[in-house]
Design a protein around this motif. Structure first.
Motif, PDB file in Angstrom:
ATOM      1  N   ASP A   1       0.851  -1.186   0.000  1.00  0.00           N
ATOM      2  CA  ASP A   1       0.000   0.000   0.000  1.00  0.00           C
ATOM      3  C   ASP A   1       0.888   1.238   0.000  1.00  0.00           C
ATOM      4  O   ASP A   1       1.889   1.321   0.710  1.00  0.00           O
ATOM      5  CB  ASP A   1      -0.973  -0.001   1.177  1.00  0.00           C
ATOM      6  CG  ASP A   1      -0.279   0.037   2.518  1.00  0.00           C
ATOM      7  OD1 ASP A   1       0.722  -0.685   2.678  1.00  0.00           O
ATOM      8  OD2 ASP A   1      -0.740   0.770   3.411  1.00  0.00           O
TER       9      ASP A   1
ATOM     10  N   PRO B   1       1.264   5.439   0.125  1.00  0.00           N
ATOM     11  CA  PRO B   1       0.585   6.637   0.639  1.00  0.00           C
ATOM     12  C   PRO B   1       0.436   7.734  -0.415  1.00  0.00           C
ATOM     13  O   PRO B   1       1.025   8.803  -0.337  1.00  0.00           O
ATOM     14  CB  PRO B   1       1.493   7.074   1.801  1.00  0.00           C
ATOM     15  CG  PRO B   1       2.843   6.589   1.429  1.00  0.00           C
ATOM     16  CD  PRO B   1       2.615   5.286   0.704  1.00  0.00           C
TER      17      PRO B   1
ATOM     18  N   LEU C   1      -2.737   9.565  -2.847  1.00  0.00           N
ATOM     19  CA  LEU C   1      -4.167   9.717  -3.064  1.00  0.00           C
ATOM     20  C   LEU C   1      -4.354  10.689  -4.232  1.00  0.00           C
ATOM     21  O   LEU C   1      -4.189  11.892  -4.076  1.00  0.00           O
ATOM     22  CB  LEU C   1      -4.837  10.266  -1.797  1.00  0.00           C
ATOM     23  CG  LEU C   1      -6.361  10.151  -1.695  1.00  0.00           C
ATOM     24  CD1 LEU C   1      -6.787   8.689  -1.666  1.00  0.00           C
ATOM     25  CD2 LEU C   1      -6.867  10.864  -0.452  1.00  0.00           C
TER      26      LEU C   1
ATOM     27  N   ARG D   1      -6.112   4.825  -0.451  1.00  0.00           N
ATOM     28  CA  ARG D   1      -4.726   5.062  -0.844  1.00  0.00           C
ATOM     29  C   ARG D   1      -4.407   4.118  -1.999  1.00  0.00           C
ATOM     30  O   ARG D   1      -5.183   3.229  -2.306  1.00  0.00           O
ATOM     31  CB  ARG D   1      -3.758   4.821   0.326  1.00  0.00           C
ATOM     32  CG  ARG D   1      -3.869   3.439   0.921  1.00  0.00           C
ATOM     33  CD  ARG D   1      -3.505   3.386   2.397  1.00  0.00           C
ATOM     34  NE  ARG D   1      -2.087   3.593   2.648  1.00  0.00           N
ATOM     35  CZ  ARG D   1      -1.603   4.661   3.271  1.00  0.00           C
ATOM     36  NH1 ARG D   1      -2.417   5.618   3.675  1.00  0.00           N
ATOM     37  NH2 ARG D   1      -0.309   4.783   3.502  1.00  0.00           N
TER      38      ARG D   1
ATOM     39  N   TRP E   1       5.804   5.444  -6.520  1.00  0.00           N
ATOM     40  CA  TRP E   1       6.222   6.454  -5.549  1.00  0.00           C
ATOM     41  C   TRP E   1       7.234   7.424  -6.164  1.00  0.00           C
ATOM     42  O   TRP E   1       7.182   8.633  -5.923  1.00  0.00           O
ATOM     43  CB  TRP E   1       6.795   5.788  -4.312  1.00  0.00           C
ATOM     44  CG  TRP E   1       7.242   6.762  -3.257  1.00  0.00           C
ATOM     45  CD1 TRP E   1       8.518   7.090  -2.905  1.00  0.00           C
ATOM     46  CD2 TRP E   1       6.389   7.563  -2.419  1.00  0.00           C
ATOM     47  NE1 TRP E   1       8.524   8.039  -1.905  1.00  0.00           N
ATOM     48  CE2 TRP E   1       7.234   8.347  -1.590  1.00  0.00           C
ATOM     49  CE3 TRP E   1       5.010   7.699  -2.287  1.00  0.00           C
ATOM     50  CZ2 TRP E   1       6.738   9.243  -0.643  1.00  0.00           C
ATOM     51  CZ3 TRP E   1       4.512   8.598  -1.339  1.00  0.00           C
ATOM     52  CH2 TRP E   1       5.370   9.352  -0.536  1.00  0.00           C
TER      53      TRP E   1
ATOM     54  N   ARG F   1      -2.601   9.497   7.603  1.00  0.00           N
ATOM     55  CA  ARG F   1      -1.647  10.538   7.271  1.00  0.00           C
ATOM     56  C   ARG F   1      -0.271  10.143   7.788  1.00  0.00           C
ATOM     57  O   ARG F   1      -0.168   9.401   8.734  1.00  0.00           O
ATOM     58  CB  ARG F   1      -2.078  11.872   7.910  1.00  0.00           C
ATOM     59  CG  ARG F   1      -3.508  12.280   7.614  1.00  0.00           C
ATOM     60  CD  ARG F   1      -3.762  12.681   6.192  1.00  0.00           C
ATOM     61  NE  ARG F   1      -3.188  13.971   5.851  1.00  0.00           N
ATOM     62  CZ  ARG F   1      -3.858  15.126   5.885  1.00  0.00           C
ATOM     63  NH1 ARG F   1      -5.144  15.146   6.221  1.00  0.00           N
ATOM     64  NH2 ARG F   1      -3.270  16.252   5.528  1.00  0.00           N
TER      65      ARG F   1
ATOM     66  N   ILE G   1       0.096  11.515   3.753  1.00  0.00           N
ATOM     67  CA  ILE G   1      -0.206  10.953   2.444  1.00  0.00           C
ATOM     68  C   ILE G   1       0.007  12.042   1.387  1.00  0.00           C
ATOM     69  O   ILE G   1      -0.264  13.221   1.628  1.00  0.00           O
ATOM     70  CB  ILE G   1      -1.661  10.410   2.405  1.00  0.00           C
ATOM     71  CG1 ILE G   1      -1.899   9.533   1.182  1.00  0.00           C
ATOM     72  CG2 ILE G   1      -2.683  11.538   2.474  1.00  0.00           C
ATOM     73  CD1 ILE G   1      -3.205   8.721   1.254  1.00  0.00           C
TER      74      ILE G   1
END
Length: 362
Positions: free
Chosen positions: A53, A55, A57, A104, A129, A339, A341
């Motif tokens: 997962d 972070p 959004l 997320r 990322w 958070r 994020i």
């Protein structure tokens, strides 16, 4: 959104690899093909499910595969799925307007080769990322006022291809908006450059108005009809508004709208529905005696344009309007998401994106 519990209780999980989702049938077929192959071969449930997962959004309007870096990110999937022991890989951008811990991004890989499953998950998660700062709106985005100014400038230029499309993004019903926010329509009707006998030809799609629909159904085509529209479910930004114009067309029996009418106010054709409805196809308009290909300005409650609208556009801008699915995430009052994020926060170190192995479902 993909949570640990969802993956734990799912054996074969997949998702679209294109945004807009032009690969809907291909994705459906892949899902069934994987299921049938596992049953016929006797292999049963995949040995490994890995999940990372991330972070992040972001709305689909920023992660579209029409442009970079979404195009390259999702493009990596095909090569990775060809590695030994990998059944399927999904990159889930998440639902940007939800407010739960599971909201997320995530990468999920399923297969029988432990190392390849883990490696593929981590490769995609780390790449996602690494390019997070590069995601931009798939189209020019601005305020409604600036969008209208651009449309008028376009129409006054030498461009002869119509229509100029404005996405009323904040109340997009297919993204979860109520579909009955009147803010944009109210601004348009009060704009003297637009709402004028000599103004540009405009189609606005659409606004629910059950009260007006009742009156329209007992009114003759060409006669005047009036009533309140919108603001039934979401009146935070603008109350129900009163409109009056000539009844241009009526259509009954739509699976989403139930009843649809077109009210012509000077040169503005407002589609009023009994229930909310997205307008994605040329036929949606033609059934109401409207020609979107030849209108000056087409205003649609949508985010990025679906293929049919994208193909007919002369030009296009996304108006960052208020609503339940406001594209400006920084204006939303999140309370429950985890958070920090991105892009809401910028004060955190690189996250741990190592793949987490999830046990088989019972």
């Amino acid at each position: 959104n993909v949570s640990y519990d969802l993956i734990k209780n799912t054996d074969l999980i997949t998702c679209y690899r294109m945004a807009p989702h032009e690969d809907a049938m291909e994705s459906k077929k892949r899902s069934f093909d994987n299921l049938i192959e596992r049953i016929k071969s006797g292999k049963g449930k995949p040995k490994y499910k890995a999940w990372s997962d991330i972070p992040i959004l972001l709305p689909g309007e920023k992660t579209s595969t029409r442009v970079e870096p979404g195009k390259t990110l999702y493009g990596k999937i095909k090569g990775l799925t060809q590695k030994n022991g990998i059944i399927d890989i999904g990159i889930w951008t998440g639902y940007a307007w939800g407010d739960k811990p599971r909201n997320r991004a995530a990468v999920v890989t399923i297969g029988d080769d432990k190392k390849n499953v883990i490696d593929a998950t981590e490769e995609l998660a780390n790449y996602f990322w690494s390019v997070r700062e590069k995601f931009k709106f798939v189209a020019p985005a601005s305020t409604l006022k600036e969008s209208i100014d651009k449309a008028i400038l376009y129409l006054n230029s030498s461009n002869d291809k119509k229509p100029f499309i404005i996405s009323d993004t904040g109340d997009n019903p297919t993204a979860g908006g109520s579909g009955d926010v009147t803010w944009t329509l109210n601004k348009i009707l009060n704009n003297k450059k637009l709402n004028s006998i000599n103004g540009p030809n405009i189609i606005y799609a659409s606004i629910p108005g059950p009260e007006l629909i009742k009156k329209a159904l007992i009114t003759e085509i060409g006669d005047e009809v009036s009533g309140f529209v919108g603001g039934v479910h979401d009146d935070r930004f603008s109350p129900p508004i009163f409109i009056k114009g000539l009844l241009k067309s009526v259509r009954m029996g739509d699976i989403n709208a139930d009843a649809e009418v077109v009210i012509k106010i000077n040169n503005i054709n407002v589609i009023v529905t009994n229930r909310r409805k997205p307008y994605h196809y040329i036929s949606d308009f033609e059934k109401l005696s409207l020609n979107p290909k030849n209108t000056d300005i087409l205003i649609v409650k949508i985010g990025y344009l679906v293929p049919e609208l994208y193909d007919i556009r002369g030009d296009w801008v996304m108006a960052l309007t208020p609503g339940g699915v406001d594209q400006d995430l920084l204006r939303l009052d999140y309370k429950e998401i985890v958070r920090p994020i991105f892009p809401l926060d910028d004060n955190f170190n690189d996250p741990d994106l190592k793949a987490k192995l999830v046990p088989k479902s019972n």
